[in-house]
Every structure is written in structure tokens, then in C-alpha cells.
Write an enzyme that holds these catalytic residues in place. Structure first.
Site, PDB file in Angstrom:
ATOM      1  N   GLY A  98       0.835  -1.193   0.000  1.00  0.00           N
ATOM      2  CA  GLY A  98       0.000   0.000   0.000  1.00  0.00           C
ATOM      3  C   GLY A  98       0.871   1.245   0.000  1.00  0.00           C
ATOM      4  N   PRO A  99       0.261   2.414  -0.016  1.00  0.00           N
ATOM      5  CA  PRO A  99       1.028   3.667  -0.077  1.00  0.00           C
ATOM      6  C   PRO A  99       1.833   3.909   1.189  1.00  0.00           C
ATOM      7  CG  PRO A  99      -1.315   4.103   0.236  1.00  0.00           C
ATOM      8  CD  PRO A  99      -1.191   2.643  -0.023  1.00  0.00           C
ATOM      9  N   PRO A 100       2.782   4.852   1.154  1.00  0.00           N
ATOM     10  CA  PRO A 100       3.617   5.113   2.336  1.00  0.00           C
ATOM     11  C   PRO A 100       2.797   5.682   3.490  1.00  0.00           C
ATOM     12  CG  PRO A 100       4.574   6.082   0.350  1.00  0.00           C
ATOM     13  CD  PRO A 100       3.201   5.656  -0.010  1.00  0.00           C
ATOM     14  N   GLY A 101       3.220   5.338   4.710  1.00  0.00           N
ATOM     15  CA  GLY A 101       2.659   5.964   5.901  1.00  0.00           C
ATOM     16  C   GLY A 101       1.350   5.393   6.396  1.00  0.00           C
ATOM     17  N   VAL A 102       0.939   4.211   5.888  1.00  0.00           N
ATOM     18  CA  VAL A 102      -0.347   3.657   6.341  1.00  0.00           C
ATOM     19  C   VAL A 102      -0.167   2.667   7.496  1.00  0.00           C
ATOM     20  CG1 VAL A 102      -1.532   4.003   4.146  1.00  0.00           C
ATOM     21  CG2 VAL A 102      -0.266   1.886   4.526  1.00  0.00           C
ATOM     22  N   GLY A 103       1.070   2.425   7.924  1.00  0.00           N
ATOM     23  CA  GLY A 103       1.288   1.592   9.103  1.00  0.00           C
ATOM     24  C   GLY A 103       1.688   0.170   8.810  1.00  0.00           C
ATOM     25  N   LYS A 104       2.296  -0.088   7.649  1.00  0.00           N
ATOM     26  CA  LYS A 104       2.664  -1.467   7.300  1.00  0.00           C
ATOM     27  C   LYS A 104       3.757  -1.993   8.223  1.00  0.00           C
ATOM     28  CE  LYS A 104       3.752  -0.340   3.094  1.00  0.00           C
ATOM     29  NZ  LYS A 104       3.435   1.087   3.156  1.00  0.00           N
ATOM     30  N   THR A 105       4.806  -1.207   8.417  1.00  0.00           N
ATOM     31  CA  THR A 105       5.935  -1.651   9.236  1.00  0.00           C
ATOM     32  C   THR A 105       5.557  -1.747  10.705  1.00  0.00           C
ATOM     33  OG1 THR A 105       7.446  -0.586   7.670  1.00  0.00           O
ATOM     34  CG2 THR A 105       8.337  -1.194   9.811  1.00  0.00           C
ATOM     35  N   SER A 156      -8.209   4.892 -16.699  1.00  0.00           N
ATOM     36  CA  SER A 156      -9.427   5.136 -15.915  1.00  0.00           C
ATOM     37  C   SER A 156     -10.290   6.254 -16.462  1.00  0.00           C
ATOM     38  CB  SER A 156      -9.057   5.463 -14.455  1.00  0.00           C
ATOM     39  OG  SER A 156      -8.363   4.396 -13.876  1.00  0.00           O
ATOM     40  N   LYS A 213     -10.839   6.136  -4.886  1.00  0.00           N
ATOM     41  CA  LYS A 213     -11.614   7.027  -5.752  1.00  0.00           C
ATOM     42  C   LYS A 213     -12.933   7.419  -5.098  1.00  0.00           C
ATOM     43  CE  LYS A 213      -9.544   5.267 -10.030  1.00  0.00           C
ATOM     44  NZ  LYS A 213      -9.746   4.481 -11.256  1.00  0.00           N
TER      45      LYS A 213
END
Length: 829
Positions: free
Chosen positions: A392-399, A717, A760
């Protein structure tokens, strides 16, 4: 005597050299001054004789065995013509045809005293050193070396210098002690050394004839000052005498009761005696300690066998050998690994769910997958850990989610960043044959964790590189395959290690850069961006308390209410995650902390939306808002970006022209341009559906523009958006109010599905959109989204562009509309 073409330390050769040398200087006893009175006249280039592993000093005689043809020609010509030659030592003995770079720059001018044919058919030349010289240039390589040299003068202390005389006498005494203690030196040489009276000749004689290291001889001849040379020689002699006497002492003690069949024991006894002299047998202590630790290990039989074999190899290795430290490091690595050591998983599903919910807001799919794994583990009590990839995009809490999972399972936590890693050895380790070999980072991190079942985060797996050192992503195939990683093979460890109980969690921003075989081994879980409400909740629960603590503030010092957090999200950040939001909160608290540290009180204990200008400056972003439907040809589309969803406007205008040209602007990519051309071709071929006069395409130029031209845009799109914009402009019919759309178009008018639906939809809600047109195949994506995100929206699912026109285009035309439709039959009459 040492051979010119071999690196020999043979005792017989050395003894023969000493015999020849001492017999030659007998004629000069008491007249050593004559050895330095020889005048040297050099005209132009001088023949050069390269020596291997030998160094000649001024005034000294030295027998050498001549092996090379070029060297033979040099010495024969010099003897015949009574000419001088320059003698220099080679840096590498194996080089047959040396150049200037292969020779040490300082040598001596010498003359050939005599050439002898030996019984073993070798030729020996006896050289006499005359004066030190420096090699400037080599002008001839064949048939022998010839070059330009510069004569060097020695700085000789005066004869009245009593300190120097004492220094020379000390060197003489130490040399005699060395000769007496050495088995390599002829004992008659003691008499010759005692009778040398000239200090310079004595020092040079010792430098030439004692078996010192070649590097030390080079260092000595480089010294211009005879006093400095004597001081350095004294240091070397002190060391060599001490080592020689110590060796003699060890040999005397070790020689008792030893015969030929006990040779191996004799060598071991020598090593032990050396270690005792150094203060104890540390090798035996280290080996015993290794074996003691090994007895407590829970490792497989094959590993235990390998360990015993490697310990036996360590016992046979000398402690001063470079291989000793490599071998010891290998054994310590084996003992450091957590063989058979596992932490006990927390199988209380309720408690684990509470831990996950406490640490992270949202992310339901990930939490559900972890709880499923715990449930199966609780029932089966033994299973392979899953390989999960959070993308997912950066900063969403993956790590940070990985740490939360480790906390919920009560497992050890390891994070290994793969960003920029381009060496396969980082994963699999180096083979022990290399200097500085180490195990791979997987094995090193398991040693650090102390457990064989940690939660292992492979951070930024999409940022792996590859070069001539290998492809790390290929090495990860074995690590991340549940069918293979129970026998993971590290090159340094060289035995199989079981990784099947490790829970690997990879994180990535972009799946396109991950090789397909690696993707196939992982279970993909998408972590999409957060909506504003979620970001506000995350900030309230996690970011604000964390920032307060980081800036030395207490909970009741500063309050940031929800409406302020929402204003920060909307006006000061543009991202899918919350990393930028965390920075803005930190900036507000830092300014508050500074004000308190300066004035002793907080000017604002509660930050309101109106205060944000003073803390963060002017708003950095303004969300796109729906702009109405007053103009024909303006249609609202939906786009996915790396920082979440956005709305975009597609504008079409018409102008009179004889060519009927299509112009595309707005920094569009190739795919987007193709969508515009597809849409126009479809409308041309279906003009009758929109009741358009076909002649308009020849008489009107069409211009399609997507605003914010500085921002690159691409993707399929916007296909139906562009078709609707063209249809609206050509028919001059208004587009339905508060409507947005996304979908790909084909030449036949089919509407195909697109991705990024959730992002979207969130963008549409922020912009005030009420209705959305999607491909019918995207309905399944809508059904997976939580109801809270869909509230207030109406969806139209279509299969064909005609359905889009029917929904989007109203019957109402704009004011001052251009009539481009087909004239009705009545009008023709």
C-alpha cells in the site's frame, strides 16, 4: 647461498652464502676503508641487475646464483669490461621480466668480483656493493635492463662520536649472540664480525648477511643517515635475539624423550610451550568452552557431527594463523543460533484481538488474517507460518503493524530493511573461503532474536536491487517458500537451518517492481489509504499522545480537538497514510514547547482550527471541489494516485477549423492519449446515436484538456470520462449535476473495470459527489467496502458507453449552444 630465481629459506643455501662471504672479506681485514674508497663514474645509462629476495649494501660482498639469461649477460659483460652495474631488489619474486614499477627504487652500485661455475652446473656471481643509488628511469628492457640512476651519499657520524661508537658495539654484541644462538649461521662468522673495525662496513655487513625480513632490509637501505640505520638495526636485532633465544629454550625443553614417531606430538608441544610463555594456553580454554556450550545445544545429529568436525579442525590450526579466527567465528556463529528454541505463542484470541485493535485503528483484513492463523495454530498445535506481504502507499502503518503482530503473538520481533540491498550475500552470506566472510542477515538477525520463531519483517521488499554481485530477490525465493525454507542454506553456515516457524511479513509500496516468482510465494494483503475520519481517529488515539511524549509535554498541557485535526488533514496534508500528519502535529507541539520554555506558560492550551495559521502557516493544499455543470464538455472523473484518490476534470472545447484537428493537453501519458482517441473514434462511428451531423468532424477542431498541466497523468481510468466530455461538447448538452465516473473504454464502446475503487470513492465523497458511474465488473469491489464509506453515494453500473451517455447527459442544453445536430426531416422540407 640463495638462488636468484626462487624464494628459498633453505638452511644449507644460507650456510654456503655465509662461507663464501666470510672468505671474501678476509683479504680486507683491518683495511675496510678501501671498500668505500672506490670512485664511481657513471656515464649515461647503466646496466641493472634485479635480485629476488636479497638486498646488497655498500661495501659488502654477496654471492648470488644467476638464473636468468639477461642477468647472466649483465654480470659477464660487467666482469669482462670491469664496469659497474646497478643492483635493485624486485618487489615480487615471481616476475621474470621486471620493469621500473616492479623494482624497489633504492639499491646499490656494484661491481662483479668473480664468476664461478658450481658443481651443480649453476653459475654464481660474487658482487661487491660500492655506493647507494636511486633508480630514476629505465631506458632499455632487452636484452637486459639499462637505466638512469642517481648516486646517494650516506651521512656518516664522525669518529669522535662516542655515543655512536657505543651503539655500533652494541649491534656487534647482539649480532654475535644471534649467530651463537642460530643453527643457520656458521659459527666461524663470529670471529670475522669481531675483527671488523669500520662502523659503516659492520652495519652494512650485518644488514646484508643476517636473515632479516626483506621489507626491513629495504627500510634500512632507504635511510640516508648511518646513525638512523644503526638505531633501526639495533631494534631489529633486539627482537630477533629475544625470539631466537626463546625458540632455543622452547626447543631444548620440547626435545626430551621425543623420537621420530612422535613428531606430531613434538609440534603440538612446541605450540603449548609458546602459549605458556605468552601467559597460558588460551586455545585449549576456548575449545573446551565451545564443547561445553555444544553439549547443551538442541541441534540435529548432522549439525552436531559438523560441529565436532570443525572443532577438531580448530585444534589443528595455529592460533596466530588467519584461519584460526575465521574458524572460531564460524563455530561461535553455530553456537549463537537458537537451534530448537521457540517462544510460546499467545493463543488467547480475545487478548490478541485487543492488542491488535489497541495498536492500530482499522486494517481489518490484516487483523482477520492474523487471528485466523492463531485459530488454526490453536487447533492443530503445529503448522507452517504464513508468508504475508502488506502493500500500500507510504505511511499507512505497514511496518508498525509487524511490531503489533509480534506483540499480539508474544513473539520476538525482527525488522530487516531491504531498501537498496543489491548483494545476494546479504541474504545468503559469504563462503568461508573469503576474507571477512559473514553469515547473511537472516541468520544474523535470528542470532540477535534468540528464537527460531520470531516475527520477521522484510521491509521495503520492492526496493531490492541487483547487480554483478547477484540478485537478492532470487535468494529470497528460498527464504519465503514454505516448502523449502525448512532447509534454508546459508553459504557461511553451510548447514541447513529451519525457517518454517518464522512468520515472515514483507512490506511494499509498489508490486510492479517485485519479480513474479517472489510474489507467488506471498499472501498479498492490500492496506489502502485512510479516509479523513480514520486519520482523525488515528491522530487522536496514537499520534497526539506519541508527539506529546516526544516533545516533553503532558496530556493536559495541550489539547488538539477533532475539528482541528480534521482541518490539518484537509488543508495541510495530501497523503494516503498519516506520516505527514504526524509531522504537522509535532510542529505544533514544538512551537508550544518553545513558547512555554521562553515565557513559562502556554499561550494556547487548546489548538483551534483558526490557530493553525499561526502554527503551520497558510494552508498548503485545497481539495478539489465539484464545480457544477453550467458548461458543456466539462466532466468530473476519478483518479488514483500514490497519496490516495483525487477527482479530475476533463474539459472539451470546439473551435472552427477546416482540418478537424484533435488537440490533447494537460501532461497526459500515452495510455490517456489513446483513451481520448478511442473515445473520439467511437463517437465518430456512432454519430447517429447522439444525433450529430457527421460533417462537424471536418469543420470543427476539438481540444481536450485535463487541468493542472504540471502534474503528469496516465492510465485508462479516464476513458468513459473523456467520451462523455466529447459527447457533451458536441451535443452541447449539460452533464448531470454532482456526478463522477471512472472506467476504461474499448473501440466497441465496452466499459471495462479499473482499480483503486476505494480511494476514488473517498475522493468523490470529499468533493461532494452524489452519484458515481462504474463498470458493472467493479460492483464486486464496491461490495467489499465497508458501508460507512458508501453512505450518501449512489452507484450506476454500466456495460456500454451508451448507458453512460443515457445517465450522464441531460436533455438541457447550455445557453448559447451551438447547434451541431442533424437537421430534422421537417426542417429540411
Amino acid at each position: 647461498m640463495r638462488r636468484d630465481n626462487y624464494m628459498s629459506e633453505d638452511e644449507k643455501d644460507f650456510e654456503e652464502q655465509n662461507d663464501s662471504t666470510f672468505s671474501l672479506i678476509a683479504d680486507f681485514e683491518g683495511n675496510e676503508e678501501q671498500l668505500f674508497d672506490i670512485k664511481v663514474d657513471i656515464d649515461g645509462n647503466i646496466p641493472i641487475l634485479p635480485l629476488r629476495n636479497m638486498m646488497l649494501f655498500p661495501g659488502v660482498f654477496l654471492p648470488i646464483t644467476v638464473g636468468r639469461r639477461s642477468s647472466m649477460k649483465v654480470v659477464k659483460d660487467a666482469e669482462k669490461n670491469k664496469s659497474f652495474i646497478a643492483v635493485f631488489c624486485q618487489k615480487e619474486a615471481r616476475i621474470e621480466q621486471p620493469t621500473k614499477q616492479d623494482l624497489y627504487p633504492i639499491g646499490v652500485i656494484a661491481k662483479v668480483v668473480k664468476i664461478l661455475q658450481m658443481p651443480d652446473r649453476t653459475t654464481t656471481a660474487i658482487l661487491q656493493g660500492i655506493r647507494r643509488t636511486e633508480l630514476l628511469e629505465i631506458g632499455q628492457l632487452r636484452p637486459f635492463l639499462k637505466g638512469e640512476v642517481k648516486l646517494l651519499d650516506d651521512d656518516v657520524p664522525p669518529k669522535t662520536d662516542k655515543e655512536y661508537a657505543a651503539l655500533v658495539d652494541t649491534c656487534k654484541d647482539l649480532t654475535i649472540r644471534y649467530v651463537k644462538a642460530s643453527e643457520m649461521m656458521h659459527q666461524d662468522s663470529v670471529f670475522a664480525i669481531k675483527n671488523i673495525s669500520n662502523p659503516m662496513f659492520l652495519i652494512n655487513f650485518i644488514c646484508t648477511n643476517l636473515p632479516l625480513k626483506l621489507e626491513e632490509k629495504i627500510e634500512l637501505i632507504n635511510m640516508d643517515s648511518l646513525r638512523d640505520r644503526t638505531f633501526r638495526l639495533l631494534e631489529i636485532l633486539n627482537r630477533e635475539v629475544q625470539l631466537m633465544e626463546l625458540k632455543a629454550s622452547i626447543q631444548m625443553r620440547a626435545r626430551e624423550d621425543i623420537d621420530q614417531q612422535q613428531r606430531e606430538y613434538f609440534l603440538q608441544q612446541q605450540i603449548k610451550n609458546i602459549q605458556e610463555e605468552l601467559g597460558g594456553n588460551t586455545q585449549d580454554q576456548e575449545i573446551e568452552e565451545l564443547r561445553k556450550k555444544a553439549r547443551a545445544m538442541k541441534w540435529p545429529f548432522e549439525v552436531a557431527t559438523t560441529f565436532d568436525k570443525e572443532v577438531a579442525k580448530l585444534e589443528r590450526t595455529h592460533p596466530q594463523s588467519p584461519d584460526y579466527s575465521i574458524q572460531l567465528n564460524y563455530l561461535q556463529t553455530m553456537l549463537g543460533l537458537p537451534w530448537g528454541i521457540y517462544t510460546v505463542d499467545n493463543l488467547n484470541l480475545t487478548q490478541a484481538e485487543k492488542t491488535l485493535n489497541k495498536d492500530h485503528y482499522g486494517l481489518e483484513k490484516v487483523k482477520e488474517r492474523i487471528l485466523e492463523h492463531l485459530a488454526v495454530l490453536k487447533l492443530k498445535d503445529d503448522m507452517k507460518s504464513p508468508i504475508i506481504c502488506l502493500y500500500g502507499p507510504p505511511g499507512v502503518g505497514k511496518t508498525s503493524l509487524g511490531r503489533s503482530i509480534a506483540s499480539a503473538l508474544k513473539r520476538k520481533y525482527i525488522r530487516m530493511s531491504l531498501g537498496g540491498v543489491h548483494d545476494e550475500a546479504e541474504i545468503r552470506g559469504h563462503r568461508r573461503t573469503y576474507i571477512g566472510a559473514m553469515p547473511g542477515r537472516v541468520i544474523k538477525n535470528l542470532i540477535k532474536a534468540g528464537s527460531s520463531n520470531p516475527v520477521f519483517i522484510l521491509d521495503e521488499i520492492d526496493k531490492l536491487g541487483s547487480d554483478h554481485k547477484g540478485d537478492p530477490s532470487s535468494a529470497l525465493l528460498e527464504v519465503l517458500d514454505p516448502e523449502q525454507n525448512n532447509t534454508f542454506h546459508d553459504n557461511f553456515l553451510d548447514v541447513d537451518y529451519d525457517l518454517s516457524k518464522v512468520m515472515f511479513i514483507a512490506t511494499a509500496n509498489n508490486l510492479n517492481s517485485i519479480p513474479a516468482p517472489l510474489l507467488d510465494r506471498m499472501e498479498m494483503i492490500e492496506i489502502s489509504g485512510y479516509i479523513t475520519e480514520e486519520k482523525v481517529e488515528i491522530a487522536r488515539r496514537h499520534l497526539v499522545p506519541k508527539a506529546l511524549e516526544a516533545n516533553g509535554l503532558k496530556k493536559n498541557n495541550i489539547k488538539i480537538p477533532k475539528d482541528t485535526l480534521e482541518a490539518i488533514v484537509e488543508d495541510y496534508t495530501r497523503e494516503s497514510g498519516v506520516r505527514e500528519l504526524e509531522k504537522k502535529i509535532g510542529k505544533i507541539l514544538r512551537k508550544s514547547a518553545r513558547q512555554y520554555a521562553t515565557d513559562g506558560y502556554f499561550l494556547k492550551s487548546e489548538i483551534k482550527p483558526t490557530d493553525l495559521y499561526n502554527f503551520l502557516g497558510a494552508p498548503e493544499y485545497s481539495r478539489d471541489k465539484y464545480q457544477g455543470n453550467e458548461y458543456a464538455g466539462v466532466v468530473t472523473g476519478l483518479a488514483w494516485t500514490a497519496v490516495g484518490g483525487e477527482i479530475l476534470f476533463v474539459e472539451t472545447s470546439l473551435s472552427k477549423g477546416k482540418v478537424g484537428k484533435l488537440t490533447l493537453t494537460g501532461n497526459l501519458g500515452d495510455v490517456m492519449k489513446e483513451s481520448a482517441m478511442l473515445a473520439l473514434e467511437y463517437i465518430k462511428s456512432h454519430a447517429s446515436v447522439l444525433e450529430l451531423n457527421e460533417e462537424i468532424f471536418d469543420n470543427w477542431n476539438i481540444h481536450i484538456h485535463v487541468p493542472e498541466g504540471a502534474i503528469p497523468k496516465d492510465g485508462p481510468s479516464a476513458g468513459i470520462t473523456m467520451a462523455t466530455s466529447l459527447a457533451s461538447a458536441l451535443t452541447q448538452r449539460k452533464v448531470k449535476a454532482n456526478l463522477a465516473m471512472t472506467g476504461e473504454i474499448t473501440l466497441r464502446g465496452k466499459v471495462l473495470p479499473v482499480g483503486g475503487i476505494k480511494e476514488k470513492i473517498l475522493a468523490a465523497k470529499r468533493a461532494g459527489i452524489k452519484e458515481i458511474i462504474l463498470s458493472a465488473e467493479n460492483e464486486k469491489n464496491i461490495n467489499e467496502i465497508e458501508a460507512i464509506y458508501l453512505k450518501g453515494l449512489k452507484f450506476h453500473y454500466v456495460n456500454d458507453i451508451k448507458e453512460v451517455f443515457a445517465i450522464a447527459l441531460t436533455k438541457e442544453k447550455v445557453a448559447d449552444a451551438i447547434d451541431l445536430t442533424v437537421k430534422k426531416a421537417e426542417d429540411k422540407k
